[in-house]
Scaffold this motif. Structure first.
Motif, short mmCIF file in Angstrom:
data_model
loop_
_atom_site.label_atom_id
_atom_site.label_comp_id
_atom_site.label_asym_id
_atom_site.label_seq_id
_atom_site.Cartn_x
_atom_site.Cartn_y
_atom_site.Cartn_z
N LEU A 149 -1.71 95.12 -53.77
CA LEU A 149 -3.02 95.10 -54.39
C LEU A 149 -2.91 95.27 -55.91
N LEU A 150 -2.05 96.23 -56.32
CA LEU A 150 -1.87 96.47 -57.75
C LEU A 150 -1.30 95.24 -58.45
N LEU A 151 -0.33 94.57 -57.82
CA LEU A 151 0.27 93.38 -58.41
C LEU A 151 -0.76 92.26 -58.53
N SER A 152 -1.55 92.08 -57.47
CA SER A 152 -2.58 91.03 -57.53
C SER A 152 -3.59 91.31 -58.64
N PHE A 153 -4.01 92.58 -58.71
CA PHE A 153 -4.99 92.95 -59.72
C PHE A 153 -4.42 92.76 -61.13
N LEU A 154 -3.13 93.16 -61.28
CA LEU A 154 -2.48 93.04 -62.58
C LEU A 154 -2.35 91.58 -63.01
N MET A 155 -1.98 90.71 -62.08
CA MET A 155 -1.82 89.30 -62.40
C MET A 155 -3.16 88.69 -62.83
N ILE A 156 -4.22 89.08 -62.11
CA ILE A 156 -5.54 88.57 -62.48
C ILE A 156 -5.96 89.09 -63.85
N VAL A 157 -5.64 90.36 -64.12
CA VAL A 157 -5.96 90.94 -65.43
C VAL A 157 -5.25 90.19 -66.55
N VAL A 158 -3.97 89.86 -66.32
CA VAL A 158 -3.22 89.10 -67.33
C VAL A 158 -3.85 87.73 -67.56
N VAL A 159 -4.24 87.06 -66.46
CA VAL A 159 -4.89 85.75 -66.58
C VAL A 159 -6.20 85.88 -67.35
N VAL A 160 -6.96 86.93 -67.04
CA VAL A 160 -8.23 87.15 -67.75
C VAL A 160 -7.97 87.39 -69.24
N GLN A 161 -6.91 88.18 -69.53
CA GLN A 161 -6.57 88.43 -70.93
C GLN A 161 -6.25 87.13 -71.66
N LEU A 162 -5.45 86.28 -71.03
CA LEU A 162 -5.12 85.00 -71.65
C LEU A 162 -6.37 84.14 -71.82
N LEU A 163 -7.24 84.18 -70.80
CA LEU A 163 -8.50 83.45 -70.89
C LEU A 163 -9.35 83.97 -72.05
N GLY A 164 -9.38 85.32 -72.19
CA GLY A 164 -10.14 85.91 -73.28
C GLY A 164 -9.61 85.50 -74.64
N VAL A 165 -8.28 85.46 -74.78
CA VAL A 165 -7.68 85.03 -76.05
C VAL A 165 -8.06 83.58 -76.34
N TYR A 166 -7.99 82.76 -75.31
CA TYR A 166 -8.36 81.35 -75.49
C TYR A 166 -9.83 81.20 -75.89
N ILE A 167 -10.69 81.98 -75.21
CA ILE A 167 -12.12 81.91 -75.51
C ILE A 167 -12.39 82.36 -76.95
N LYS A 168 -11.71 83.42 -77.39
CA LYS A 168 -11.90 83.89 -78.76
C LYS A 168 -11.45 82.84 -79.77
N ARG A 169 -10.31 82.23 -79.50
CA ARG A 169 -9.83 81.19 -80.41
C ARG A 169 -10.78 79.98 -80.42
N ALA A 170 -11.28 79.65 -79.21
CA ALA A 170 -12.22 78.53 -79.13
C ALA A 170 -13.51 78.85 -79.89
N ARG A 171 -13.95 80.12 -79.80
CA ARG A 171 -15.17 80.52 -80.50
C ARG A 171 -14.97 80.45 -82.01
N ILE A 172 -13.82 80.94 -82.48
CA ILE A 172 -13.52 80.88 -83.93
C ILE A 172 -13.46 79.44 -84.41
N GLU A 173 -12.79 78.58 -83.60
CA GLU A 173 -12.68 77.17 -83.97
C GLU A 173 -14.05 76.50 -83.97
N LYS A 174 -14.88 76.87 -82.98
CA LYS A 174 -16.23 76.31 -82.91
C LYS A 174 -17.04 76.70 -84.13
N GLU A 175 -16.97 77.99 -84.49
CA GLU A 175 -17.71 78.46 -85.66
C GLU A 175 -17.21 77.76 -86.92
N ARG A 176 -15.90 77.58 -87.01
CA ARG A 176 -15.33 76.91 -88.18
C ARG A 176 -15.81 75.46 -88.26
N LEU A 177 -15.80 74.78 -87.11
CA LEU A 177 -16.23 73.38 -87.08
C LEU A 177 -17.73 73.26 -87.36
#
Length: 552
Positions: A149-177
């Protein structure tokens, strides 16, 4: 959903995920937890649903406040942990509902907040597992299900973190554009206004006016604080500045010492003066160098804004050079027209009047030579012939003079051009346009006539197209010291301040202001919604002020 209007896309994504996760986890809990009563299940699901509704409303409201987001996360995290105890502990499906806070922290907060939230859940699950199953912490190592359970939760958390980084970069790029796109749209609007203003001033032969108007628009387009133009005319140099003048002396000295090098280069030149960066480009045509145009840039060389400033400055320098070239061509064309007209008049006088005057001179000389041998009747006859020739010469001269003067011919091209334009507008748009002109047209200079004609055209065009007017009154009152133009319509009217602020809609009004200012005049525009529009322009009739080379 009304509270999501004009909110970030991230808030909308979290809103959708929250209710999807609530639906899925509630469904699993409702059908899988057989040891819980139906009332218990419904009570827990109802409590969770109410909290989801409240939180989905609060998060979008405070999406720009990190402090409030953190507070809501702490409250929701505590609520999620407390919810696990009555719903099955770490075996509860609602453990996956906790990912909502993980997702929110990854998007709106920093990494440290994100991992702090994850660690808080981890220790909470350990405590729940120990209390619920009476297991020591060191015994957890042997529980495979917990680690899975811990491993599954951790893997999902890492994916969410990567998704969050991507969303932040996309938001910055959108604002810049979006910022770049907005700047481009504003630049296009300003360039259209600049083109029309420069076109007006080029028609008037106003070089300094072109420079002044260009400075104003360059500052608006590039958002710079300082603009300068180093003019080169007949080996005479002159510096024009707009904005911060503290460093202009150093810039002028550098340009003076490096002028040949700066004019020979095809690329923009960068100049550093006391930690201030300036961009300089030549203003030239195919056959002439007019000067150097520059501005201050506070952005780094790698930024898009800096690159846009270079492109904009190069484009504006080409536009200014075209205006100067047109101004020179207008001057040459005017000289050629004058020369052609002078030659035409000279040829006509030579072919008719001068020949008759020459014959009269020969006749008088012949009479003087033979005066002693002529009788009185013969002298009288010769003199009558000379008088008849004189009358013919006077008649031909009168015809030439009357042909050049509209007063004598009765045909005033200024009046006729205005009346012809008004008649065309009246027929095409079925509007009533009474036109009255008072005073002596000779009090107006050529530039004033051009400007007044364009003002009337602009005023009537706006009244018909935008004002939907049915009646438009035009009155031109020409006095000795000043002239007044009045354009009054019964159209729908508009808010003057709003239209002037919107550069994409106020180009017509800006042209009226530019035309008036170029002739040192005053313009008043009064309009209200539903009450029509009145345009009143006052121009001085001082010919020294409104000459093409002096008007600004």
């Amino acid at each position: 959903m009304f509270f999501l209007k004009n909110k970030k896309e991230e808030s909308k994504i979290i809103f959708i995920y929250r209710y999807l996760s609530l639906l899925i986890t509630s469904t699993f809990y409702l059908f899988n937890q057989s040891d819980h009563s139906i009332l218990r299940k419904l009570f827990i699901i109802s409590c969770l649903s109410i909290s989801a509704i409240i939180l989905s409303y609060l998060y979008p409201i405070y999406e720009d406040s990190h402090k409030n987001i953190k507070l809501l996360l702490i409250i929701e995290t505590i609520g999620n942990v407390l919810l696990l105890a009555p719903s099955g502990g770490i075996n509860s499906p609602f453990i996956w509902y906790s990912l909502n806070t993980i997702l929110i922290s990854s998007i709106f907060l920093e990494k440290i907040d994100y991992w702090a939230n994850f660690i808080a859940y981890l220790f909470s699950y350990l405590i729940i597992l120990k209390i619920g199953n009476d297991i020591e912490i060191n015994e957890l190592i042997t529980i495979d299900n917990y680690w899975n359970l811990l491993l599954s939760f951790l893997m999902i958390v890492v994916v969410v973190q990567l998704l969050g980084v991507y969303i932040k970069r996309a938001r910055i790029e959108k604002e810049r554009l979006e910022s770049a796109n907005k700047q481009i749209i504003e630049s296009i609007d300003h360039i259209k206004a600049l083109y029309q203003s420069v076109n007006i001033l080029a028609n008037q032969g106003n070089r300094e006016g072109i420079i002044k108007v260009s400075f104003e628009h360059i500052k608006r387009i590039t958002k710079t604080d300082t603009v300068f133009y180093f003019e080169i005319i007949d080996s005479k140099n002159k510096m024009y500045t707009y904005g911060n003048n503290q460093l202009i002396d150093d810039i002028e000295l550098y340009i003076t010492n490096s002028i040949e090098e700066l004019l020979d280069t095809k690329e923009p030149t960068e100049l550093l003066v006391l930690n201030s960066r300036f961009i300089i480009v030549p203003v030239r045509s195919n056959y002439s160098d007019y000067g150097l145009l520059g501005l201050e840039s506070k952005d780094s060389k790698e930024s898009i804004v800096y690159q846009n400033n270079i492109y904009q400055l190069q484009f504006l320098s080409e536009l200014i050079s075209i205006a100067f070239e047109r101004l020179n061509l207008e001057e040459v064309n005017e000289r050629l027209l004058i020369t052609e007209e002078q030659n035409r008049i000279a040829n006509e006088i030579h072919d008719s009047v001068l020949q008759r005057l020459f014959s009269m001179s020969c006749g008088i000389f012949a009479i003087m030579k033979k005066l002693s041998s002529y009788t009185t009747d013969e002298i009288e006859e010769e003199l009558n012939t000379i008088r008849s020739t004189t009358d013919t010469v006077m008649k031909e001269l009168r015809e030439k003079i009357y042909g050049l003067s509209w007063k004598k011919s009765g045909s005033n091209s200024f009046n006729l051009d205005i009346k012809r334009y008004i008649e065309d507008i009246r027929k095409l748009n079925n509007v009533n346009i009474p036109f009255t002109i008072l005073g002596n047209v000779e009090n107006l200079s050529t530039n004033q006539k051009k400007a007044i004609y364009r003002m009337i055209c602009e005023g009537l065009s706006n009244a018909v197209r935008h004002g939907k007017s049915g009646n438009i009154e035009v009155v031109l009152n020409i006095g000795r010291e000043e002239s007044q133009l009045l354009i009054n319509d019964d159209g729908v009217g508009f808010n003057v301040d709003e239209v002037m602020e919107d550069t994409s809609k106020g180009l017509g009004l800006q042209n009226l202001y530019q035309l008036t200012e170029s002739l040192h005049g005053i313009i008043h525009i009064h309009s209200e919604l539903g009450s029509g529009t009145t345009i009143q322009v006052t121009l001085p009739n001082n010919l020294e002020l409104v000459k093409g080379g002096a008007a600004i």
